[in-house]
Design an enzyme around this catalytic site. Structure first.
Site, PDB file in Angstrom:
ATOM      1  N   HIS A   1       0.852  -1.199   0.000  1.00 48.10           N
ATOM      2  CA  HIS A   1       0.000   0.000   0.000  1.00 48.10           C
ATOM      3  C   HIS A   1       0.889   1.251   0.000  1.00 48.10           C
ATOM      4  CE1 HIS A   1      -3.894  -1.962   1.796  1.00 48.10           C
ATOM      5  NE2 HIS A   1      -3.846  -2.076   0.488  1.00 48.10           N
TER       6      HIS A   1
ATOM      7  N   HIS B   1     -11.863  -9.854  -5.369  1.00 46.30           N
ATOM      8  CA  HIS B   1     -11.521  -8.479  -4.947  1.00 46.30           C
ATOM      9  C   HIS B   1     -10.562  -7.935  -5.995  1.00 46.30           C
ATOM     10  CE1 HIS B   1     -10.070  -5.152  -2.607  1.00 46.30           C
ATOM     11  NE2 HIS B   1      -9.029  -5.756  -2.075  1.00 46.30           N
TER      12      HIS B   1
ATOM     13  N   GLU C   1      -8.542  -5.097  -6.018  1.00 46.02           N
ATOM     14  CA  GLU C   1      -7.376  -4.269  -5.745  1.00 46.02           C
ATOM     15  C   GLU C   1      -6.219  -4.823  -6.580  1.00 46.02           C
ATOM     16  OE1 GLU C   1      -6.695  -3.672  -1.548  1.00 46.02           O
ATOM     17  OE2 GLU C   1      -5.254  -2.047  -1.903  1.00 46.02           O
TER      18      GLU C   1
ATOM     19  N   ASP D   1      -3.263  -5.760  -6.237  1.00 46.87           N
ATOM     20  CA  ASP D   1      -2.462  -6.932  -5.858  1.00 46.87           C
ATOM     21  C   ASP D   1      -3.147  -8.240  -6.243  1.00 46.87           C
ATOM     22  OD1 ASP D   1      -4.206  -5.959  -3.832  1.00 46.87           O
ATOM     23  OD2 ASP D   1      -3.296  -7.275  -2.351  1.00 46.87           O
TER      24      ASP D   1
ATOM     25  N   HIS E   1     -12.110  -5.744   2.518  1.00 50.01           N
ATOM     26  CA  HIS E   1     -12.067  -4.405   3.073  1.00 50.01           C
ATOM     27  C   HIS E   1     -12.390  -3.306   2.052  1.00 50.01           C
ATOM     28  CE1 HIS E   1      -7.862  -3.257   1.520  1.00 50.01           C
ATOM     29  NE2 HIS E   1      -8.152  -4.427   1.003  1.00 50.01           N
TER      30      HIS E   1
ATOM     31  N   ASP F   1      -8.778 -11.221   0.929  1.00 48.78           N
ATOM     32  CA  ASP F   1      -7.963 -10.605   1.987  1.00 48.78           C
ATOM     33  C   ASP F   1      -8.356 -11.098   3.383  1.00 48.78           C
ATOM     34  OD1 ASP F   1      -6.388  -9.038   0.306  1.00 48.78           O
ATOM     35  OD2 ASP F   1      -7.733  -7.320   0.408  1.00 48.78           O
TER      36      ASP F   1
ATOM     37  N   TYR G   1      -2.229  -7.726  10.347  1.00 50.15           N
ATOM     38  CA  TYR G   1      -3.089  -7.513   9.176  1.00 50.15           C
ATOM     39  C   TYR G   1      -4.462  -7.021   9.619  1.00 50.15           C
ATOM     40  CZ  TYR G   1      -4.760  -8.503   4.429  1.00 50.15           C
ATOM     41  OH  TYR G   1      -5.253  -8.384   3.164  1.00 50.15           O
TER      42      TYR G   1
ATOM     43  N   HIS H   1      -3.605 -13.830   0.612  1.00 57.20           N
ATOM     44  CA  HIS H   1      -2.245 -13.526   1.061  1.00 57.20           C
ATOM     45  C   HIS H   1      -1.850 -14.541   2.128  1.00 57.20           C
ATOM     46  CE1 HIS H   1      -2.117  -9.608  -0.891  1.00 57.20           C
ATOM     47  NE2 HIS H   1      -3.239  -9.268  -0.304  1.00 57.20           N
TER      48      HIS H   1
HETATM   49 FE1  FEO Z   1      -7.237  -5.502  -0.676  1.00 56.54          FE
HETATM   50 FE2  FEO Z   1      -4.895  -7.868  -0.990  1.00 56.54          FE
HETATM   51  O1  FEO Z   1      -5.893  -6.415  -1.539  1.00 56.54           O
END
Ligand code: FEO
Length: 393
Positions: free
Chosen positions: A23, A79, A81, A83, A145, A164, A192, A225
């Protein structure tokens, strides 16, 4: 690298051993991370999530060794995002018509990032996809999130793909929760949660209750992750329930920012006062200018009380404490007490400013705080000790 998780599911992600910031500069990843992507081979072939953009070409190249890309029937983006959606452009160049299943918000996020009009299929909670022996059910998990987030549950093998949620920034080739060091795993899982999910506690509680009410058997939780939960996988669900309910341990954290060690000496005297009264509470002191801010956030998350100190500079507070308090404000901690302290030379605004910041961040500020002029002498240090004693009395 790829490896089979079950007869039908293969991990096809990327372990990022070098990652030390995530981030931007907002999240330190001392143990690296991984971007977990999963390939399901049933009567239909399904890819769940991709990887971060710098690994996009490597991801597609490795995926080609695993499967003819044209055999992929569906892509699921839990999701979007970057990543997780970062390899979509390279992947979709090869299979441009493959449907991408995601939430309505997921479509917006993918379009917002990649500016492509791919073959999107919008799904909502309860929608299903039969893929052969197994069936996929989508569960929207808004604000866990991001607004686009969803989970995918695979009945048959009973796997929850949680993106996530339940993840950790933790690179390890051991990959399973029963194989890695437990302290490391929980340190990263808590960090996290504290740094990413804490603002969304209410959503966490509601979503977990919703999933538990469905009585779904869960053999495995596969996040996007870090480590896969296969040994008693709901242990992390139970931890999340604990963490989402104004979590605290018997800990008081003292964070200070100091120019000439005057505020540091105050911090140490306050700590001495606390421990003189309460022998059981764990008191931790940190100079925030020299500590990792995300580790400090995790310490605040664990604390029942936070004390923040800063010298006064230019009618304000020092920059490391200001930056940290800005982060704390966004994380929405609840049920925690706080107090402020600091040294000054002439104008002396820091304690008042800290009190306001702590109040704005949702802390119960216990008193007006304590400030001391110049370098605290023995009398001043005695006042700090008394201040610490009072706090715990
Ligand atoms: Fe919210 Fe692992 O991206």
């Amino acid at each position: 690298m790829s490896f089979k998780i079950t007869d039908t599911v293969t991990w096809v992600g990327k372990i990022d051993w070098e990652l030390n910031k995530f981030h931007g500069d907002e999240y330190s990843t001392h143990k690296g991370s991984s971007y977990n992507s999963y390939l399901i081979r049933d009567e239909k072939t399904v890819l769940i999530d991709t990887v971060w953009q710098p690994f996009s070409k490597e991801f597609v190249s490795n995926l080609k060794k695993e499967i003819n890309l044209k055999e992929i029937d569906y892509i699921i983006m839990n999701h979007s995002e970057i990543d997780h959606s970062g390899a979509l452009c390279d992947l979709m160049r090869e299979i441009p018509d493959t449907p991408i299943y995601c939430t309505k918000n997921g479509v917006k996020v993918i379009k917002g990032h990649h500016h492509k009009n791919w073959n999107f299929v919008e799904v909502k909670t309860g929608d299903t996809l039969n893929i052969g022996k197994n069936k996929l059910t989508f569960i929207e998990a808004r604000m866990l999130h991001w607004p686009d987030t969803m989970f995918t549950y695979m009945s048959g093998e009973n796997i929850l793909f949680s993106n996530d949620g339940f993840g950790q920034h933790f690179a390890s080739e051991l990959m399973y929760n029963d194989k890695v060091n437990q302290a490391d795993l929980y340190t990263e899982a808590m960090k996290y949660y504290a740094n990413i999910l804490n603002p969304f506690n209410k959503f966490v509680i509601n979503k977990i209750n919703e999933i538990l009410s469905l009585n779904l058997p869960i053999n495995m939780i596969c996040p996007s992750h870090g480590i896969i939960w296969r040994d008693n996988p709901t242990q992390i669900v139970n931890k999340y329930i604990e963490w989402a309910n104004s979590y605290q341990e018997n800990q008081i954290t003292i964070i200070y920012d100091t120019m000439w060690n005057c505020t540091r000496r105050m911090a140490e005297a306050i700590a001495a006062g606390i421990t003189a009264v309460d022998k059981n509470v764990e008191v931790k002191l940190f100079n925030c200018a020299h500590r990792d801010k995300n580790d400090l956030i995790t310490e605040v998350f664990k604390s029942k009380m936070l004390l923040v100190g800063s010298s006064t500079i230019n009618k304000g507070i020092l920059s490391a404490s200001a930056g940290l308090l800005e982060m704390i404000k966004g994380l929405g901690f609840t049920g925690k007490k706080a107090a402020a302290f600091g040294s000054y030379g002439w104008s002396g605004e820091s304690v008042k400013i800290l009190n306001e910041l702590l109040k704005d961040s949702g802390f119960e500020v216990m008193n007006e705080g304590i400030r001391e002029l110049w370098n605290p002498d023995e009398e001043a240090l005695e006042r700090c000790i008394k201040f610490g004693e009072k706090l715990v009395k």
